[in-house]
Design an enzyme around this catalytic site. Structure first.
Site, short mmCIF file in Angstrom:
data_model
loop_
_atom_site.label_atom_id
_atom_site.label_comp_id
_atom_site.label_asym_id
_atom_site.label_seq_id
_atom_site.Cartn_x
_atom_site.Cartn_y
_atom_site.Cartn_z
N HIS A 142 38.06 41.19 29.35
CA HIS A 142 39.02 41.50 30.47
C HIS A 142 39.16 40.65 31.51
O HIS A 142 38.25 40.27 31.98
CB HIS A 142 38.74 42.80 30.87
N CYS A 178 41.73 45.82 40.39
CA CYS A 178 40.82 47.15 40.76
C CYS A 178 40.81 47.41 42.24
O CYS A 178 40.95 46.78 43.32
CB CYS A 178 39.37 46.66 40.53
N HIS A 190 41.21 38.08 34.73
CA HIS A 190 42.21 38.18 35.83
C HIS A 190 42.51 37.03 35.99
O HIS A 190 41.79 36.01 35.96
CB HIS A 190 41.62 38.82 37.01
N ASN A 226 45.86 40.87 36.78
CA ASN A 226 45.79 40.95 35.50
C ASN A 226 46.45 39.50 34.56
O ASN A 226 47.49 39.21 35.30
CB ASN A 226 46.14 42.06 34.79
N ARG A 258 47.04 51.67 32.47
CA ARG A 258 45.83 52.06 33.10
C ARG A 258 45.40 51.13 34.24
O ARG A 258 45.67 51.24 35.57
CB ARG A 258 44.65 52.07 32.20
N ASP A 259 44.91 49.95 34.14
CA ASP A 259 44.40 49.02 35.16
C ASP A 259 45.75 48.50 35.53
O ASP A 259 45.69 48.31 37.01
CB ASP A 259 43.80 47.85 34.38
#
Length: 312
Positions: free
Chosen positions: A211, A244, A213, A253, A14-15
């Protein structure tokens, strides 16, 4: 947690993919998800129920949920932007549904085209939709506190605003909240302080994951702070891909492979097999040969005599 001390939630499908232009074929995504599950990754965020015109890369999310649900032992997570997305998600039965609420309202308007109060209304609607399902079919509802540590659009995001939004998400019906360093601004002191305050406000069961980064090289320092603060779920993306698309400069990430090595070297079981994890990386690399994958551990290999905490 039967076979792990720290849960790694793999967000690459997903991300990781949402910021990448080349569309990864659905069958390749399925093969990648299967390989991640075979490696022992306990939770995989397989996609997002956003309109295909917004993120064509994620148009096959429903099919991926169905595929992943058939794999024993893996929790299937998805992101939804609103009630409509959640209703589509509930049709295929993921184990966890996350709706992001950007603490920076400027980012919220850019990302979801909604104010804070409008997002909270969506959360209430999602809660009602989940509660209408039989108890055994109700996914966990997480409210993700996006841009919690800073925003590329607004700059500083006040700590008290983060706390306010955490409480409002809980009141709107979220089973838990998650801290998200959407833009790579976080530092270890923030991670420690924010975790402690939310635990005091809502209880430790309401915040278990983060979450992060690695945009500015702080990712793994922040992981250590999260562990010391008592968090037990860490998001990561294979090869460090993604970020994002609605927050300029929000790349980076943290790399799943390096995170697994960090945790296992500290004696913390992740339940993940290194050889199978590196094999999953090859599935990704072959499907997207033009996309650069990051990570020190896959390049350097495991140290001589290294003994992972998880039996291999």
């Amino acid at each position: 947690m039967t076979n792990f001390d720290i849960e790694i939630s793999e967000v690459g499908p997903r991300d990781g993919l949402q910021s990448i232009s080349p569309i990864m074929p659905t069958e390749a995504k399925k093969a990648w998800i299967s390989a991640l599950a075979a490696a022992g990754v306990p939770e995989i965020e397989v996609g997002s129920f956003v309109p295909p015109r917004v993120l064509p890369q994620l148009a096959d999310t429903a099919e991926l949920v169905t595929h992943a649900k058939a794999i024993e032992g893996v929790a299937v997570a998805v992101l939804v932007p609103n009630l409509r997305g959640a209703e589509n998600a509930l049709k295929v039965g993921p184990d966890k549904v996350t709706i992001p609420l950007s603490v920076s309202e400027t980012h919220s308007l850019k990302n979801l085209k909604r104010t804070h109060e409008q997002v909270l209304d969506e959360v209430r609607g999602i809660r009602a939709a989940i509660d209408a399902l039989p108890a055994a079919k109700r996914p966990k509802l997480e409210g993700g506190l996006s841009t919690a540590f800073g925003c590329t659009l607004e700059g500083v995001v006040p700590e008290d605003k983060v706390m306010e939004m955490a409480v409002k998400l809980a009141e709107a019906g979220c089973d838990e909240v998650g801290l998200s360093d959407t833009t790579g601004f976080a530092n270890p002191k923030q991670v420690t302080t924010y975790t402690k305050r939310i635990h005091e406000l809502l209880g430790p069961q309401m915040l278990t994951g983060v979450h992060l980064h690695n945009t500015r090289g702080q990712g793994f320092a922040n992981v250590m702070a999260a562990l010391e603060a008592g968090l037990t779920t860490i998001d990561a993306s294979m090869g460090g891909i993604g970020g994002c698309p609605f927050a300029p400069g929000a790349s980076g990430n943290i790399v799943t492979e390096d995170l697994v090595f960090l945790l296992e070297s500290m004696g913390l079981r992740t339940g993940i097999n290194f050889d199978k994890l590196f094999a999953a990386r090859q599935v990704l690399a072959q499907a997207l040969p033009e996309v650069e994958l990051y990570g020190f551990t896959p390049e350097a290999g495991l140290p001589k005599g290294f003994s992972p905490a998880t039996p291999q």
